[in-house]
Write a protein that holds these residues in place. Structure first.
Motif, PDB file in Angstrom:
ATOM      1  N   CYS A   1       0.893  -0.873   0.052  1.00  0.00           N
ATOM      2  CA  CYS A   1      -0.082   0.039  -0.030  1.00  0.00           C
ATOM      3  C   CYS A   1       0.536   0.814  -0.079  1.00  0.00           C
ATOM      4  CB  CYS A   1      -0.745   0.253   1.398  1.00  0.00           C
ATOM      5  SG  CYS A   1      -2.425  -1.188   1.087  1.00  0.00           S
ATOM      6  N   GLU A   2       0.397   2.155   0.025  1.00  0.00           N
ATOM      7  CA  GLU A   2       1.435   3.426  -0.026  1.00  0.00           C
ATOM      8  C   GLU A   2       0.218   4.089  -0.085  1.00  0.00           C
ATOM      9  OE1 GLU A   2       2.983   4.563  -4.632  1.00  0.00           O
ATOM     10  OE2 GLU A   2       4.262   3.194  -4.402  1.00  0.00           O
ATOM     11  N   CYS A   3      -0.020   5.100   0.949  1.00  0.00           N
ATOM     12  CA  CYS A   3      -0.562   6.505   2.019  1.00  0.00           C
ATOM     13  C   CYS A   3      -0.193   7.348   2.071  1.00  0.00           C
ATOM     14  CB  CYS A   3      -1.379   5.238   3.386  1.00  0.00           C
ATOM     15  SG  CYS A   3      -2.187   4.229   3.611  1.00  0.00           S
ATOM     16  N   LEU A   4      -1.401   8.155   2.241  1.00  0.00           N
ATOM     17  CA  LEU A   4      -1.436   9.362   2.132  1.00  0.00           C
ATOM     18  C   LEU A   4      -2.422  10.232   3.002  1.00  0.00           C
ATOM     19  CD1 LEU A   4      -1.180  11.035  -0.998  1.00  0.00           C
ATOM     20  CD2 LEU A   4       0.677  11.018  -0.106  1.00  0.00           C
ATOM     21  N   GLU A   5      -2.103  11.318   4.262  1.00  0.00           N
ATOM     22  CA  GLU A   5      -3.216  11.826   5.613  1.00  0.00           C
ATOM     23  C   GLU A   5      -3.419  12.711   4.992  1.00  0.00           C
ATOM     24  OE1 GLU A   5      -3.453  12.369   9.768  1.00  0.00           O
ATOM     25  OE2 GLU A   5      -1.568  12.857   9.397  1.00  0.00           O
ATOM     26  N   ASN A   6      -4.323  13.587   4.651  1.00  0.00           N
ATOM     27  CA  ASN A   6      -5.162  14.374   4.356  1.00  0.00           C
ATOM     28  C   ASN A   6      -6.188  14.896   5.654  1.00  0.00           C
ATOM     29  OD1 ASN A   6      -6.499  17.087   3.364  1.00  0.00           O
ATOM     30  ND2 ASN A   6      -7.757  15.712   1.531  1.00  0.00           N
ATOM     31  N   LYS A   7      -5.056  15.719   6.486  1.00  0.00           N
ATOM     32  CA  LYS A   7      -6.286  16.194   7.405  1.00  0.00           C
ATOM     33  C   LYS A   7      -7.138  16.902   7.620  1.00  0.00           C
ATOM     34  CE  LYS A   7      -1.534  15.921  10.169  1.00  0.00           C
ATOM     35  NZ  LYS A   7      -0.638  16.347  11.148  1.00  0.00           N
ATOM     36  N   GLU A   8      -7.561  17.789   6.271  1.00  0.00           N
ATOM     37  CA  GLU A   8      -8.057  18.500   6.087  1.00  0.00           C
ATOM     38  C   GLU A   8      -9.635  18.094   6.052  1.00  0.00           C
ATOM     39  OE1 GLU A   8      -7.293  21.140   2.941  1.00  0.00           O
ATOM     40  OE2 GLU A   8      -6.084  22.477   4.011  1.00  0.00           O
ATOM     41  N   ASP A   9      -9.515  16.376   5.349  1.00  0.00           N
ATOM     42  CA  ASP A   9     -10.600  15.537   5.648  1.00  0.00           C
ATOM     43  C   ASP A   9     -11.518  14.888   6.763  1.00  0.00           C
ATOM     44  OD1 ASP A   9     -12.924  14.207   4.795  1.00  0.00           O
ATOM     45  OD2 ASP A   9     -11.807  13.512   3.179  1.00  0.00           O
ATOM     46  N   HIS A  10     -11.716  15.077   7.561  1.00  0.00           N
ATOM     47  CA  HIS A  10     -12.114  14.849   8.848  1.00  0.00           C
ATOM     48  C   HIS A  10     -13.007  13.413   8.821  1.00  0.00           C
ATOM     49  CE1 HIS A  10     -10.618  18.010  10.587  1.00  0.00           C
ATOM     50  NE2 HIS A  10     -11.296  19.196  10.075  1.00  0.00           N
ATOM     51  N   SER A  11     -14.035  13.123   7.752  1.00  0.00           N
ATOM     52  CA  SER A  11     -14.881  11.858   7.304  1.00  0.00           C
ATOM     53  C   SER A  11     -13.705  10.838   7.321  1.00  0.00           C
ATOM     54  CB  SER A  11     -15.655  12.354   6.759  1.00  0.00           C
ATOM     55  OG  SER A  11     -15.598  12.844   5.690  1.00  0.00           O
ATOM     56  N   ALA A  12     -12.695  10.309   6.295  1.00  0.00           N
ATOM     57  CA  ALA A  12     -11.951   9.686   5.982  1.00  0.00           C
ATOM     58  C   ALA A  12     -10.346  10.780   5.527  1.00  0.00           C
ATOM     59  CB  ALA A  12     -12.227   9.202   4.873  1.00  0.00           C
ATOM     60  N   PRO A  13      -9.905  10.703   6.828  1.00  0.00           N
ATOM     61  CA  PRO A  13      -8.304  11.578   6.615  1.00  0.00           C
ATOM     62  C   PRO A  13      -7.440  10.845   5.615  1.00  0.00           C
ATOM     63  CG  PRO A  13      -8.488  10.717   8.544  1.00  0.00           C
ATOM     64  CD  PRO A  13     -10.051  10.949   7.809  1.00  0.00           C
ATOM     65  N   TRP A  14      -7.314   9.443   5.559  1.00  0.00           N
ATOM     66  CA  TRP A  14      -6.268   8.802   5.098  1.00  0.00           C
ATOM     67  C   TRP A  14      -6.842   7.921   3.602  1.00  0.00           C
ATOM     68  CZ3 TRP A  14      -1.646   8.178   6.549  1.00  0.00           C
ATOM     69  CH2 TRP A  14      -0.711   8.547   7.938  1.00  0.00           C
ATOM     70  N   SER A  15      -6.202   8.229   2.815  1.00  0.00           N
ATOM     71  CA  SER A  15      -5.958   7.764   1.742  1.00  0.00           C
ATOM     72  C   SER A  15      -5.294   6.412   0.760  1.00  0.00           C
ATOM     73  CB  SER A  15      -6.363   8.237   0.700  1.00  0.00           C
ATOM     74  OG  SER A  15      -7.065   8.024  -0.953  1.00  0.00           O
ATOM     75  N   CYS A  16      -5.671   5.564   1.097  1.00  0.00           N
ATOM     76  CA  CYS A  16      -4.935   4.577  -0.015  1.00  0.00           C
ATOM     77  C   CYS A  16      -4.962   3.830  -1.453  1.00  0.00           C
ATOM     78  CB  CYS A  16      -4.354   3.429   1.399  1.00  0.00           C
ATOM     79  SG  CYS A  16      -3.516   4.267   2.698  1.00  0.00           S
ATOM     80  N   THR A  17      -3.731   3.709  -2.408  1.00  0.00           N
ATOM     81  CA  THR A  17      -3.407   2.891  -3.073  1.00  0.00           C
ATOM     82  C   THR A  17      -3.039   1.710  -2.826  1.00  0.00           C
ATOM     83  OG1 THR A  17      -3.330   5.058  -4.338  1.00  0.00           O
ATOM     84  CG2 THR A  17      -3.300   3.140  -5.496  1.00  0.00           C
ATOM     85  N   GLY A  18      -3.960   0.232  -2.868  1.00  0.00           N
ATOM     86  CA  GLY A  18      -3.415  -0.683  -2.871  1.00  0.00           C
ATOM     87  C   GLY A  18      -2.939  -1.622  -3.844  1.00  0.00           C
ATOM     88  N   PHE A  19      -1.689  -2.064  -4.237  1.00  0.00           N
ATOM     89  CA  PHE A  19      -1.015  -2.767  -5.710  1.00  0.00           C
ATOM     90  C   PHE A  19      -0.924  -4.132  -5.010  1.00  0.00           C
ATOM     91  CE2 PHE A  19       0.501   1.741  -5.501  1.00  0.00           C
ATOM     92  CZ  PHE A  19       0.177   1.660  -6.688  1.00  0.00           C
ATOM     93  N   VAL A  20      -1.503  -5.139  -6.012  1.00  0.00           N
ATOM     94  CA  VAL A  20      -0.853  -6.437  -6.102  1.00  0.00           C
ATOM     95  C   VAL A  20      -1.124  -7.177  -7.372  1.00  0.00           C
ATOM     96  CG1 VAL A  20      -2.204  -8.535  -5.728  1.00  0.00           C
ATOM     97  CG2 VAL A  20      -3.647  -6.432  -5.028  1.00  0.00           C
TER      98      VAL A  20
END
Length: 86
Positions: free
Chosen positions: A64-83
């Protein structure tokens, strides 16, 4: 001897290159995105989505590669999963 060695080396090199490309053609990659309140949950969701339709014994690698967006309180973590799978 030199006349015979050069064509043999050329043929061997071409055969090796063909095997490398054939092996790369057999490997497949998928990716998917997932968002959540925690990094672990976002990564798990992204990997589950990327693995859909792929048998567990066919998976060769995943990450996974993840980014945190602290301004988005409902879902601050966004990840892309690679398989990668065969």
């Amino acid at each position: 001897m030199k006349r015979l060695l050069r064509p043999m080396l050329t043929a061997g090199s071409l055969a090796a290159a063909g095997l490398i490309f054939a092996g790369a053609a057999l490997a497949h990659d998928r990716h998917a995105d997932g968002s959540s309140t925690t990094q672990a949950a976002a990564c798990k969701l992204a990997l589950q989505l990327a693995r859909q339709g792929v048998a567990n014994d066919q998976v060769t690698a995943s990450h996974c590669e993840c980014l945190e967006n602290k301004e988005d309180h409902s879902a601050p973590w966004s990840c892309t999963g690679f398989v990668s799978y065969r």
